[in-house]
Design an enzyme around this catalytic site. Structure first.
Site, PDB file in Angstrom:
ATOM      1  CD  GLU A 245      47.397 108.639   0.632  1.00 40.42           C
ATOM      2  OE1 GLU A 245      47.189 108.275   1.803  1.00 40.42           O
ATOM      3  OE2 GLU A 245      47.112 107.946  -0.358  1.00 40.42           O
TER       4      GLU A 245
ATOM      5  CE1 TYR B 144      53.528 111.640   2.501  1.00 45.21           C
ATOM      6  CE2 TYR B 144      51.367 111.402   1.508  1.00 45.21           C
ATOM      7  CZ  TYR B 144      52.624 111.952   1.506  1.00 45.21           C
ATOM      8  OH  TYR B 144      52.970 112.844   0.519  1.00 45.21           O
TER       9      TYR B 144
ATOM     10  CB  SER C 109      49.631 114.333  -0.474  1.00 46.18           C
ATOM     11  OG  SER C 109      49.107 113.084  -0.835  1.00 46.18           O
TER      12      SER C 109
HETATM   13  O1  G4F Z   1      52.733 104.089  -5.783  1.00 44.04           O
HETATM   14  P1  G4F Z   1      52.128 104.123  -4.450  1.00 44.04           P
HETATM   15  O2  G4F Z   1      52.992 103.742  -3.309  1.00 44.04           O
HETATM   16  O3  G4F Z   1      51.530 105.594  -4.286  1.00 44.04           O
HETATM   17  P2  G4F Z   1      50.491 106.239  -3.237  1.00 44.04           P
HETATM   18  O4  G4F Z   1      50.303 105.399  -2.060  1.00 44.04           O
HETATM   19  O5  G4F Z   1      49.267 106.612  -4.010  1.00 44.04           O
HETATM   20  O6  G4F Z   1      51.265 107.562  -2.788  1.00 44.04           O
HETATM   21  C1  G4F Z   1      51.912 108.437  -3.702  1.00 44.04           C
HETATM   22  O7  G4F Z   1      51.008 109.404  -4.172  1.00 44.04           O
HETATM   23  C2  G4F Z   1      50.470 110.270  -3.145  1.00 44.04           C
HETATM   24  C3  G4F Z   1      49.461 111.226  -3.789  1.00 44.04           C
HETATM   25  O8  G4F Z   1      50.076 112.098  -4.627  1.00 44.04           O
HETATM   26  C4  G4F Z   1      51.618 111.019  -2.475  1.00 44.04           C
HETATM   27  F1  G4F Z   1      51.152 111.862  -1.541  1.00 44.04           F
HETATM   28  C5  G4F Z   1      52.581 110.022  -1.863  1.00 44.04           C
HETATM   29  O9  G4F Z   1      53.685 110.700  -1.300  1.00 44.04           O
HETATM   30  C6  G4F Z   1      53.076 109.080  -2.960  1.00 44.04           C
HETATM   31  O10 G4F Z   1      53.842 109.840  -3.869  1.00 44.04           O
HETATM   32  O11 G4F Z   1      50.831 103.176  -4.403  1.00 44.04           O
HETATM   33  C7  G4F Z   1      49.784 103.308  -5.316  1.00 44.04           C
HETATM   34  C8  G4F Z   1      48.835 102.123  -5.171  1.00 44.04           C
HETATM   35  C9  G4F Z   1      48.353 101.848  -3.740  1.00 44.04           C
HETATM   36  O12 G4F Z   1      46.974 101.507  -3.793  1.00 44.04           O
HETATM   37  C10 G4F Z   1      49.136 100.614  -3.320  1.00 44.04           C
HETATM   38  O13 G4F Z   1      48.498  99.813  -2.335  1.00 44.04           O
HETATM   39  O14 G4F Z   1      49.517 100.942  -5.573  1.00 44.04           O
HETATM   40  C11 G4F Z   1      49.234  99.902  -4.637  1.00 44.04           C
HETATM   41  N1  G4F Z   1      50.302  98.901  -4.686  1.00 44.04           N
HETATM   42  C12 G4F Z   1      50.134  97.599  -5.042  1.00 44.04           C
HETATM   43  N2  G4F Z   1      51.295  96.956  -4.972  1.00 44.04           N
HETATM   44  C13 G4F Z   1      51.597  99.098  -4.381  1.00 44.04           C
HETATM   45  C14 G4F Z   1      52.226  97.870  -4.565  1.00 44.04           C
HETATM   46  N3  G4F Z   1      52.263 100.202  -3.990  1.00 44.04           N
HETATM   47  C15 G4F Z   1      53.593 100.089  -3.778  1.00 44.04           C
HETATM   48  N4  G4F Z   1      54.284 101.183  -3.408  1.00 44.04           N
HETATM   49  N5  G4F Z   1      54.261  98.888  -3.919  1.00 44.04           N
HETATM   50  C16 G4F Z   1      53.621  97.755  -4.305  1.00 44.04           C
HETATM   51  O15 G4F Z   1      54.224  96.696  -4.449  1.00 44.04           O
END
Ligand code: G4F
Length: 331
Positions: free
Chosen positions: A132, A154, A130
């Site tokens: 990450e 993670y 990832s």
């Molecule tokens: O959709 P996210 O949870 O994805 P994140 O954290 O980038 O992780 C995903 O991608 C990674 C890279 O490929 C993978 F390794 C991992 O397994 C996963 O698939 O969050 C994206 C962004 C973050 O900045 C988060 O803080 O969206 C922001 N966000 C804002 N509100 C939110 C929310 N994220 C989530 N999940 N839920 C919210 O309500």
């Protein structure tokens, strides 16, 4: 017939990869966790295909930490390729459950590598790594040489697993590869990830089923691609003459506000009228400037990401509107 075994077959990536491999005439084995529910919606079309299920697609019960069972399954099935896609993949949740995250995402990978190391017939091994792992890098875009500096539990677990894959490749001669994936989304994305949360809400709001959407930080930027492109690249990686690591990314980062714009414009709404920020969804630490340089994948795998952000958002919202309509009709 070539054969492959997948961990995480019921997830977004696993279900796309299983379909792609079956279309290439593979025999596909999937490891699934034993739960009281047998619902595996992403695999439904394959289950109901009598030419496929239990003919070329087989599911086996095994948890990632159950090494005895996994070894037995690998000895019995003797796959040519092993795609390791399972793990605790929610970054936000990894702050709440860091031990579980490290156990499955980090140690789960090492345990699989240990089993493969001992097999007489070793499958080619792909680990889904990832972006990450880069955390807050000094440079953008990142490539395969960018130093790993994770800032989330993670990310730390994935860094451990990514380095172990390299170690088993270099020290034990395992054909092991890391697919260093940036965010990749689709209509099969889990509902707690931000893109799917947004597409579901835009669809529900446009149908009068919901009014508000609560999100955390809107400041983050992500390099968002379309998931089936990424699973196709994973297969390409294991067809190369030598094992290696590859960045899989679009090369363009967009903000969460950009995704909101695209999703809500697809249903002719203003997201500003519906989105509220909720501290519950804020993370103690966020990655920054994550955007990938997939030049090596383009040159060696002949691979490029095909779908831009607007197309991706529209596709997801269209699907979620249809799903809401189907639910209403069946309810
Ligand atoms: O959709 P996210 O949870 O994805 P994140 O954290 O980038 O992780 C995903 O991608 C990674 C890279 O490929 C993978 F390794 C991992 O397994 C996963 O698939 O969050 C994206 C962004 C973050 O900045 C988060 O803080 O969206 C922001 N966000 C804002 N509100 C939110 C929310 N994220 C989530 N999940 N839920 C919210 O309500």
């Amino acid at each position: 017939m070539p054969s492959a075994i997948l961990t995480g077959i019921t997830g977004q990536d696993g279900s796309y990869l299983a379909e792609q491999l079956l279309n290439k005439n593979y025999v596909v084995h999937g490891l699934v966790r034993r739960t009281s529910s047998t619902q595996r919606v992403r695999l439904d079309p394959l289950f109901h295909d009598s030419e496929v299920y239990n003919k070329r697609l087989f599911l086996h019960y095994a948890d990632l930490d159950d090494t005895t069972t996994i070894r037995r399954i690998l000895l019995k099935t003797e796959p040519d390729e092993l795609y390791h896609l399972a793990g605790q993949s929610h970054v936000g949740a990894s702050f709440e459950i860091p031990e579980t995250t490290c156990q499955f995402t980090g140690m789960g990978t090492l345990k699989l590598l240990e089993i493969v190391r001992d097999l007489a017939k070793k499958p080619r091994f792909l680990h889904i790594s990832s972006s990450e792992i880069f955390g807050r890098p000094d440079s953008a875009p990142q490539n395969e040489e960018t130093p790993m500096r994770p800032v989330t539990p993670y990310g730390v677990a994935k860094t451990f697993a990514t380095n172990m894959v390299r170690l088993y490749r270099d020290s034990f001669g395992v054909f092991a590869c890391n697919a260093i994936c940036y965010n990749h989304e689709s209509e099969r994305r889990g509902e707690s990830f931000v893109t799917r949360k947004i597409s579901k809400a835009a669809a529900a709001i446009s149908l009068g089923l919901q009014d508000k959407l609560k999100l955390g930080s809107l400041d983050g930027k992500r390099d968002w691609g379309y998931a089936p492109d990424y699973t196709d690249a994973m297969w390409r990686m294991l067809q190369q003459p030598t094992p290696d690591d590859y960045i899989l990314a679009t090369g363009t980062a967009y903000s969460i506000r950009d995704f909101l714009d695209a999703a809500f414009q697809a249903v002719k709404l203003n997201w500003q009228d519906h989105v509220e920020q909720d501290p519950k969804y804020m993370r103690p630490s966020e990655v920054t400037h994550l955007v990938g340089d997939a030049r090596k994948a383009r040159e060696k795998l002949d691979w490029v990401a095909t779908t831009n952000l607007r197309e991706l958002a529209e596709r997801m919202v269209r699907h979620d509107r249809q799903q809401h309509a189907d639910n209403k009709n069946s309810g």
